[in-house]
Design a protein around this motif. Structure first.
Motif, PDB file in Angstrom:
ATOM      1  N   UNK A   1     -21.461 -20.811  -7.484  1.00  0.00           N
ATOM      2  CA  UNK A   1     -20.748 -20.278  -8.634  1.00  0.00           C
ATOM      3  C   UNK A   1     -21.221 -18.880  -8.988  1.00  0.00           C
ATOM      4  N   UNK A   2     -20.293 -18.054  -9.460  1.00  0.00           N
ATOM      5  CA  UNK A   2     -20.586 -16.662  -9.831  1.00  0.00           C
ATOM      6  C   UNK A   2     -20.145 -16.431 -11.271  1.00  0.00           C
ATOM      7  N   UNK A   3     -21.004 -15.792 -12.058  1.00  0.00           N
ATOM      8  CA  UNK A   3     -20.666 -15.439 -13.435  1.00  0.00           C
ATOM      9  C   UNK A   3     -21.376 -14.133 -13.776  1.00  0.00           C
ATOM     10  N   UNK A   4     -21.253 -13.718 -15.022  1.00  0.00           N
ATOM     11  CA  UNK A   4     -21.905 -12.486 -15.462  1.00  0.00           C
ATOM     12  C   UNK A   4     -20.898 -11.484 -16.020  1.00  0.00           C
ATOM     13  N   UNK A   5     -21.385 -10.573 -16.833  1.00  0.00           N
ATOM     14  CA  UNK A   5     -20.513  -9.594 -17.476  1.00  0.00           C
ATOM     15  C   UNK A   5     -19.981  -8.552 -16.498  1.00  0.00           C
ATOM     16  N   UNK A   6     -20.469  -8.566 -15.263  1.00  0.00           N
ATOM     17  CA  UNK A   6     -19.945  -7.649 -14.247  1.00  0.00           C
ATOM     18  C   UNK A   6     -18.574  -8.072 -13.745  1.00  0.00           C
ATOM     19  N   UNK A   7     -18.155  -9.306 -14.060  1.00  0.00           N
ATOM     20  CA  UNK A   7     -16.865  -9.824 -13.604  1.00  0.00           C
ATOM     21  C   UNK A   7     -15.728  -9.177 -14.389  1.00  0.00           C
ATOM     22  N   UNK A   8     -14.749  -8.654 -13.680  1.00  0.00           N
ATOM     23  CA  UNK A   8     -13.536  -8.123 -14.293  1.00  0.00           C
ATOM     24  C   UNK A   8     -12.333  -8.652 -13.517  1.00  0.00           C
ATOM     25  N   UNK A   9     -11.154  -8.447 -14.062  1.00  0.00           N
ATOM     26  CA  UNK A   9      -9.954  -8.907 -13.363  1.00  0.00           C
ATOM     27  C   UNK A   9      -8.800  -7.958 -13.632  1.00  0.00           C
ATOM     28  N   UNK A  10      -7.813  -8.015 -12.766  1.00  0.00           N
ATOM     29  CA  UNK A  10      -6.608  -7.210 -12.927  1.00  0.00           C
ATOM     30  C   UNK A  10      -5.422  -7.944 -12.315  1.00  0.00           C
ATOM     31  N   UNK A  11      -4.231  -7.528 -12.701  1.00  0.00           N
ATOM     32  CA  UNK A  11      -3.004  -8.082 -12.115  1.00  0.00           C
ATOM     33  C   UNK A  11      -2.416  -7.039 -11.172  1.00  0.00           C
ATOM     34  N   UNK A  12      -2.001  -7.502 -10.002  1.00  0.00           N
ATOM     35  CA  UNK A  12      -1.471  -6.582  -8.999  1.00  0.00           C
ATOM     36  C   UNK A  12      -0.216  -7.202  -8.375  1.00  0.00           C
ATOM     37  N   UNK A  13       0.810  -6.380  -8.261  1.00  0.00           N
ATOM     38  CA  UNK A  13       2.082  -6.830  -7.676  1.00  0.00           C
ATOM     39  C   UNK A  13       2.299  -6.097  -6.362  1.00  0.00           C
ATOM     40  N   UNK A  14       2.607  -6.840  -5.305  1.00  0.00           N
ATOM     41  CA  UNK A  14       2.842  -6.212  -4.005  1.00  0.00           C
ATOM     42  C   UNK A  14       3.895  -7.000  -3.222  1.00  0.00           C
ATOM     43  N   UNK A  15       4.334  -6.423  -2.118  1.00  0.00           N
ATOM     44  CA  UNK A  15       5.365  -7.109  -1.320  1.00  0.00           C
ATOM     45  C   UNK A  15       5.208  -6.753   0.150  1.00  0.00           C
ATOM     46  N   UNK A  16       5.808  -7.571   0.997  1.00  0.00           N
ATOM     47  CA  UNK A  16       5.935  -7.295   2.427  1.00  0.00           C
ATOM     48  C   UNK A  16       7.369  -7.649   2.832  1.00  0.00           C
ATOM     49  N   UNK A  17       7.821  -7.023   3.904  1.00  0.00           N
ATOM     50  CA  UNK A  17       9.151  -7.346   4.422  1.00  0.00           C
ATOM     51  C   UNK A  17       9.045  -8.407   5.515  1.00  0.00           C
ATOM     52  N   UNK A  18      10.052  -9.247   5.581  1.00  0.00           N
ATOM     53  CA  UNK A  18      10.085 -10.309   6.598  1.00  0.00           C
ATOM     54  C   UNK A  18      10.840  -9.761   7.803  1.00  0.00           C
ATOM     55  N   UNK A  19      10.134  -9.519   8.877  1.00  0.00           N
ATOM     56  CA  UNK A  19      10.712  -8.828  10.029  1.00  0.00           C
ATOM     57  C   UNK A  19      11.196  -9.768  11.127  1.00  0.00           C
ATOM     58  N   UNK A  20      10.900 -11.068  11.008  1.00  0.00           N
ATOM     59  CA  UNK A  20      11.317 -11.986  12.071  1.00  0.00           C
ATOM     60  C   UNK A  20      12.835 -12.121  12.068  1.00  0.00           C
TER      61      UNK A  20
END
Length: 414
Positions: free
Chosen positions: A77-96
């Protein structure tokens, strides 16, 4: 011998907990459990590698003796005030040519998240998809098998300090083990104490430890928010110590034995007597005074969490209420105070769905994290849980296979 064995290690500021479990079709069986005092961590961060390693060895030794075998690979387990978070939106194209989304497309989507720019002293600890979109259509939990040309995701990305992670790994390695998986502690706790209906409606988990308080918000069955706050049980103990002028051990003892989080929870007002130190005589402490000291700090803690939830915009999404866990939540009247501050229902979170073995020993809120660590990171492959174990049993000094081979070679030469 190969069995479905999982070992978890919770590195706390006040104690280190180790659990060895076996996963079967009927559930999770606790085979070994050990606790050792922790003196090498401060607010979730390793402050002394040697002392932390010694505590890990002690806790794991107790757990291994009870289980009857050794393990080398741990989920930590990991904890501590060094922990931060963010939301990220990304995409890929389906090439098949078929345009059917397969696992490899999800892997590409995840790999793309790892390329985002983050501070040089941070590393990605978790990438947790909140929601998938296929050709701009959202609300998809698992896109595999769906046809489309564009796969998109909103991800909850947890970041951790590089030096902090290195110190954890170094401590585990010095103790003689390997940290195969690192899991954010509130996520681990959520696995053991929350049910799916709560996660769907919206719930905030508050894990009150010794050095830090971990917060996690779930909504629509996914994690939406994580936060680590540097106010926890040790601050309460220190307040008692400084206000009453007593030693830390006595402050911790009366907190656990007589502590109330709110005066409304006090059943009977009585006096606590402590033996004096040096020339100082015995000390008489009214429970009402002790409660006032504790209540001020606990109310401050809950107010900090409440303000964080409001600022992040998640307070209105919490419909299932507050779940308290961790050793700091064991104060009598803690749920009542939480209900007063947050203005919503609160309950105590205890580890759920534990099978046979030593399960009763970790059926308390203070062991919620380690009970979740043995289940692994949500969504991780079950195959990762398989660990080769070394049985502590008598071994013959003769290698039977080698002897048979020598016999065959002897007759072949005849």
């Amino acid at each position: 011998m190969k069995r479905n064995i999982k070992a978890g290690l919770d590195l706390g500021t006040t104690k280190v907990c180790a659990v060895i479990s076996e996963h079967t079709d009927s559930g999770v069986n606790i085979l070994g459990f050990g606790v050792a005092p922790s003196e090498g961590l401060h607010r979730g961060l390793v402050a002394n590698i040697a002392k932390t390693a010694e505590a890990i060895r002690e806790a794991m030794s107790i757990a291994s003796n009870r289980a009857g075998f050794n393990v080398k690979e741990l989920t930590v387990g990991v904890a501590g005030e060094h922990i931060t978070s963010l939301r990220h939106r990304n995409y890929v194209t389906i090439s098949s040519p078929e345009k059917e989304i397969v696992k490899e497309d999800l892997d590409r989507l995840r790999a793309d998240v790892k390329t985002i720019r983050i501070p040089s002293d941070k590393q990605i600890l978790h990438i947790i998809p909140e929601e998938y979109f296929v050709d701009y259509q959202g609300g998809i939990e698992n896109p595999i098998g769906i046809y489309g040309s564009r796969l998109e995701a909103v991800n909850h990305v947890v970041l951790a300090s590089v030096p902090a992670i290195q110190n954890i790994r170094k401590s585990v390695e010095r103790a003689g083990f390997t940290a195969t998986e690192l899991v954010l502690q509130p996520i681990a706790s959520s696995v053991s104490v929350l049910d799916e209906n709560e996660k769907d409606l919206g719930v905030v988990l508050i894990d009150i430890g010794g050095g830090t308080t971990d917060v996690a918000v779930f909504h629509n069955k996914t994690i939406k928010y994580t936060k680590v706050i540097g106010v926890a049980g040790n601050q309460v103990t220190n307040d008692i110590r400084e206000t009453l002028g007593i030693v830390t051990s006595d402050a911790e003892q009366i907190k656990k034995q007589y502590g109330y989080a709110t005066e409304d929870a006090v059943i009977r007002n009585e006096d606590i007597y402590l033996k004096g130190v040096g020339a100082r005589g015995n000390i008489k402490i009214p429970i009402t005074l002790l409660t006032q000291i504790i209540s001020i700090r606990m109310r401050e803690l809950f107010s900090l969490v409440d303000n964080e939830l409001r600022h992040a915009g998640f307070k209105s999404k919490i419909k299932a209420g507050v779940v308290l866990t961790g050793g700091g939540s064991l104060l009598q009247g803690c749920t009542e105070l939480a209900e007063e501050v947050f203005g919503m229902p609160a309950r105590m979170g205890v580890p759920l769905e534990l099978g046979s073995g030593l399960s009763k020993e970790i059926g308390s809120p203070e062991f919620a994290t380690v009970a979740g660590l043995i289940r692994g990171m949500p969504g991780s492959s079950e195959e990762q849980n398989f660990i080769k174990i070394k049985q502590r049993k008598f071994r013959s000094p003769f290698n039977l296979i080698a002897i048979i081979k020598q016999i065959h070679e002897f007759f072949d030469k005849l």
